[in-house]
Design a protein around this motif. Sequence first.
Motif, PDB file in Angstrom:
ATOM      1  N   MET A   1       0.636  -1.149   0.114  1.00  0.00           N
ATOM      2  CA  MET A   1       0.277   0.070   0.225  1.00  0.00           C
ATOM      3  C   MET A   1       1.036   1.387  -0.063  1.00  0.00           C
ATOM      4  SD  MET A   1      -2.944   1.250   0.009  1.00  0.00           S
ATOM      5  CE  MET A   1      -3.820  -0.353   0.344  1.00  0.00           C
ATOM      6  N   ALA A   2       1.910   1.179   0.491  1.00  0.00           N
ATOM      7  CA  ALA A   2       2.725   1.959   0.884  1.00  0.00           C
ATOM      8  C   ALA A   2       3.535   3.078  -0.362  1.00  0.00           C
ATOM      9  CB  ALA A   2       3.724   2.225   1.859  1.00  0.00           C
ATOM     10  N   GLY A   3       3.398   1.478  -1.310  1.00  0.00           N
ATOM     11  CA  GLY A   3       3.832   1.937  -3.288  1.00  0.00           C
ATOM     12  C   GLY A   3       2.949   2.419  -3.514  1.00  0.00           C
ATOM     13  N   TRP A   4       2.098   1.942  -3.868  1.00  0.00           N
ATOM     14  CA  TRP A   4       0.866   3.140  -4.524  1.00  0.00           C
ATOM     15  C   TRP A   4       0.772   4.303  -3.161  1.00  0.00           C
ATOM     16  CZ3 TRP A   4       0.839   0.222  -8.595  1.00  0.00           C
ATOM     17  CH2 TRP A   4       0.515  -1.208  -7.915  1.00  0.00           C
ATOM     18  N   PHE A   5       0.882   4.713  -2.703  1.00  0.00           N
ATOM     19  CA  PHE A   5       0.738   6.126  -2.139  1.00  0.00           C
ATOM     20  C   PHE A   5       2.294   6.675  -2.548  1.00  0.00           C
ATOM     21  CE2 PHE A   5      -2.116   4.973   1.222  1.00  0.00           C
ATOM     22  CZ  PHE A   5      -2.946   5.872   0.746  1.00  0.00           C
ATOM     23  N   LEU A   6       2.878   6.418  -2.577  1.00  0.00           N
ATOM     24  CA  LEU A   6       4.189   6.910  -3.290  1.00  0.00           C
ATOM     25  C   LEU A   6       4.558   6.936  -4.383  1.00  0.00           C
ATOM     26  CD1 LEU A   6       7.247   8.269  -2.466  1.00  0.00           C
ATOM     27  CD2 LEU A   6       8.321   6.067  -2.714  1.00  0.00           C
ATOM     28  N   LEU A   7       3.662   5.805  -5.445  1.00  0.00           N
ATOM     29  CA  LEU A   7       3.811   6.571  -7.030  1.00  0.00           C
ATOM     30  C   LEU A   7       3.376   7.804  -7.367  1.00  0.00           C
ATOM     31  CD1 LEU A   7       3.785   5.468  -9.928  1.00  0.00           C
ATOM     32  CD2 LEU A   7       2.420   4.019  -9.338  1.00  0.00           C
ATOM     33  N   PHE A   8       1.732   8.066  -6.455  1.00  0.00           N
ATOM     34  CA  PHE A   8       0.709   9.419  -6.756  1.00  0.00           C
ATOM     35  C   PHE A   8       2.187  10.012  -6.561  1.00  0.00           C
ATOM     36  CE2 PHE A   8      -2.163  12.137  -5.111  1.00  0.00           C
ATOM     37  CZ  PHE A   8      -3.332  11.776  -6.439  1.00  0.00           C
ATOM     38  N   GLY A   9       2.841  10.296  -4.852  1.00  0.00           N
ATOM     39  CA  GLY A   9       3.047  11.716  -5.005  1.00  0.00           C
ATOM     40  C   GLY A   9       4.002  11.914  -6.046  1.00  0.00           C
ATOM     41  N   ILE A  10       5.046  10.692  -6.431  1.00  0.00           N
ATOM     42  CA  ILE A  10       5.459  11.265  -7.352  1.00  0.00           C
ATOM     43  C   ILE A  10       5.273  11.493  -8.648  1.00  0.00           C
ATOM     44  CG2 ILE A  10       7.627   9.725  -8.838  1.00  0.00           C
ATOM     45  CD1 ILE A  10       8.632   8.198  -6.165  1.00  0.00           C
ATOM     46  N   ALA A  11       4.038  10.258  -9.716  1.00  0.00           N
ATOM     47  CA  ALA A  11       3.304  10.956 -10.350  1.00  0.00           C
ATOM     48  C   ALA A  11       3.059  12.276 -10.508  1.00  0.00           C
ATOM     49  CB  ALA A  11       1.994   9.818 -10.195  1.00  0.00           C
ATOM     50  N   PHE A  12       2.209  12.965  -8.957  1.00  0.00           N
ATOM     51  CA  PHE A  12       1.463  14.433  -9.249  1.00  0.00           C
ATOM     52  C   PHE A  12       2.664  15.210  -9.803  1.00  0.00           C
ATOM     53  CE2 PHE A  12       1.195  18.185  -7.394  1.00  0.00           C
ATOM     54  CZ  PHE A  12      -0.044  18.343  -7.514  1.00  0.00           C
ATOM     55  N   ILE A  13       4.014  15.039  -8.816  1.00  0.00           N
ATOM     56  CA  ILE A  13       4.924  16.123  -9.196  1.00  0.00           C
ATOM     57  C   ILE A  13       5.507  16.253 -10.740  1.00  0.00           C
ATOM     58  CG2 ILE A  13       7.170  16.578  -8.598  1.00  0.00           C
ATOM     59  CD1 ILE A  13       6.761  14.995  -5.879  1.00  0.00           C
ATOM     60  N   ALA A  14       5.953  14.614 -10.997  1.00  0.00           N
ATOM     61  CA  ALA A  14       5.393  14.191 -12.897  1.00  0.00           C
ATOM     62  C   ALA A  14       5.025  15.107 -13.300  1.00  0.00           C
ATOM     63  CB  ALA A  14       5.955  12.496 -12.726  1.00  0.00           C
ATOM     64  N   PHE A  15       3.501  14.869 -13.396  1.00  0.00           N
ATOM     65  CA  PHE A  15       2.586  15.495 -14.294  1.00  0.00           C
ATOM     66  C   PHE A  15       2.417  16.862 -14.039  1.00  0.00           C
ATOM     67  CE2 PHE A  15       1.166  11.210 -14.666  1.00  0.00           C
ATOM     68  CZ  PHE A  15       1.118  11.285 -16.059  1.00  0.00           C
ATOM     69  N   ALA A  16       2.888  17.708 -13.108  1.00  0.00           N
ATOM     70  CA  ALA A  16       3.102  18.763 -12.364  1.00  0.00           C
ATOM     71  C   ALA A  16       4.462  19.387 -14.109  1.00  0.00           C
ATOM     72  CB  ALA A  16       3.440  19.187 -11.084  1.00  0.00           C
ATOM     73  N   LEU A  17       5.699  18.786 -13.215  1.00  0.00           N
ATOM     74  CA  LEU A  17       6.697  18.809 -14.158  1.00  0.00           C
ATOM     75  C   LEU A  17       6.077  19.037 -15.659  1.00  0.00           C
ATOM     76  CD1 LEU A  17       9.354  17.639 -11.701  1.00  0.00           C
ATOM     77  CD2 LEU A  17       8.989  20.104 -11.867  1.00  0.00           C
ATOM     78  N   SER A  18       6.052  18.463 -15.674  1.00  0.00           N
ATOM     79  CA  SER A  18       5.502  17.479 -17.259  1.00  0.00           C
ATOM     80  C   SER A  18       4.531  18.480 -17.785  1.00  0.00           C
ATOM     81  CB  SER A  18       4.546  16.451 -17.490  1.00  0.00           C
ATOM     82  OG  SER A  18       4.120  16.418 -19.124  1.00  0.00           O
ATOM     83  N   ALA A  19       3.530  19.563 -17.289  1.00  0.00           N
ATOM     84  CA  ALA A  19       3.034  20.522 -17.575  1.00  0.00           C
ATOM     85  C   ALA A  19       4.189  21.661 -17.557  1.00  0.00           C
ATOM     86  CB  ALA A  19       1.709  21.101 -16.100  1.00  0.00           C
ATOM     87  N   VAL A  20       4.227  22.023 -16.918  1.00  0.00           N
ATOM     88  CA  VAL A  20       5.544  23.515 -16.415  1.00  0.00           C
ATOM     89  C   VAL A  20       6.761  22.871 -18.385  1.00  0.00           C
ATOM     90  CG1 VAL A  20       7.544  24.297 -16.013  1.00  0.00           C
ATOM     91  CG2 VAL A  20       5.663  23.617 -14.476  1.00  0.00           C
ATOM     92  N   SER A  21       7.153  21.183 -18.529  1.00  0.00           N
ATOM     93  CA  SER A  21       8.683  21.351 -19.246  1.00  0.00           C
ATOM     94  C   SER A  21       7.442  21.064 -20.702  1.00  0.00           C
ATOM     95  CB  SER A  21       9.208  19.856 -18.620  1.00  0.00           C
ATOM     96  OG  SER A  21       8.368  18.748 -18.295  1.00  0.00           O
ATOM     97  N   GLY A  22       6.308  20.935 -20.705  1.00  0.00           N
ATOM     98  CA  GLY A  22       5.984  20.599 -21.723  1.00  0.00           C
ATOM     99  C   GLY A  22       6.265  18.966 -22.462  1.00  0.00           C
ATOM    100  N   GLY A  23       5.498  17.867 -21.054  1.00  0.00           N
ATOM    101  CA  GLY A  23       5.811  16.771 -21.759  1.00  0.00           C
ATOM    102  C   GLY A  23       6.647  15.915 -20.893  1.00  0.00           C
ATOM    103  N   GLY A  24       6.628  14.588 -20.842  1.00  0.00           N
ATOM    104  CA  GLY A  24       7.965  13.968 -20.039  1.00  0.00           C
ATOM    105  C   GLY A  24       7.878  12.751 -19.111  1.00  0.00           C
ATOM    106  N   ALA A  25       6.438  13.670 -18.412  1.00  0.00           N
ATOM    107  CA  ALA A  25       5.567  12.488 -17.321  1.00  0.00           C
ATOM    108  C   ALA A  25       5.942  11.474 -17.117  1.00  0.00           C
ATOM    109  CB  ALA A  25       4.614  13.078 -16.740  1.00  0.00           C
ATOM    110  N   GLY A  26       5.693  11.007 -18.567  1.00  0.00           N
ATOM    111  CA  GLY A  26       5.704   8.980 -19.056  1.00  0.00           C
ATOM    112  C   GLY A  26       7.377   8.343 -18.549  1.00  0.00           C
ATOM    113  N   LEU A  27       7.926   9.484 -19.017  1.00  0.00           N
ATOM    114  CA  LEU A  27      10.021   8.521 -19.264  1.00  0.00           C
ATOM    115  C   LEU A  27      10.235   9.128 -17.351  1.00  0.00           C
ATOM    116  CD1 LEU A  27      10.247  10.945 -21.996  1.00  0.00           C
ATOM    117  CD2 LEU A  27      10.375   8.159 -21.630  1.00  0.00           C
TER     118      LEU A  27
END
Length: 335
Positions: A1-27
Amino acid sequence: MAGWFLLFGIAFIAFALSAVSGGGAGLVLMPVLGLLLRPEGVPVALSIGTAVSSVSRIILFFRNIRWHVVLRFVPPALPAAWAGVLLLRQLEPAYLNLLLGLFLISNLPLVLRRQREIETVPQAGNIAWLPVVGTLAGFVSGFTGAVGLLFNRFYHRLGLNKQEIVATRAANDVLLHLVKVVLYVSYGMLDRATLTAGVVVAMAALISSVCMKFSLRHIPDHLFRKIGHGAAVAAGVAMMVIAGNQIVTKDRIGVHYSRESSEIKIALDWRQHRVALELEKPAEIEVRHTMNPQIGTSPNSAEFQYTLSHILHVSIIDGIYVTHVDTRHTNAPDI
């Protein structure tokens, strides 16, 4: 369960950076998902999350979509994505991820450029090559689940601003990701863990897109591009590290070194092969290739056997010649 919460937090940050950088959350997320899922499940989870992210960005930035780019990009990308999915079922994704990591690290010179140089970008690019870019993006996306920052340079060369890049990329990607999800499901590549990871990434992407809607307008264009290049380099380093570890483990890659009074031995293991270089006194070099037919056996186990040795001898006394030895041992050669 902790792994899913960690994934959510990292994904949120990644997609926020993706919006700023024009993409790249998936990578950015690929190395994280690689720790939670089997390798072939990573592109499936990424496609689910990125599809939701693309839909949300289309809704939020609909007025900024440049449809003439979409119409030239999407049609060739869809069949190419199918080819990428078929290849995913046959090959090991870690090798492609390693190459993509190298490509992303090539953005490092763009990160180190001065601001004046970064701002010098074309205001109107040629769109004739867009079908080629779409084909490449679709194929790589089908194989890895994301392309993100790999093709961001092409959007910059079209002279698009940051809102147009975010919106147009989302329009290009949404149908591509939805088609891939259908293909992944039809080929039986979706299990419970992969679906859970995809839903977690999708929720983080949706919330992040809403939050970044009002922040993007305050970011200068030159900073937008520089963040994108920096994110590409960071993602490339992470991909190379994760992919390298996967390759070393899966292919049993190892390097061995030993030194005695009369000789030096260096050996490289790869799958069932061992290539060893031996420097012997007074002046002789031996290059030995040994093949182990028992794939999957640990080199440290008692059942591990080396056979079919081919040895190239280079000597100032005896010249150059080759010998063949059929050796069978219960333990790996001591080197």
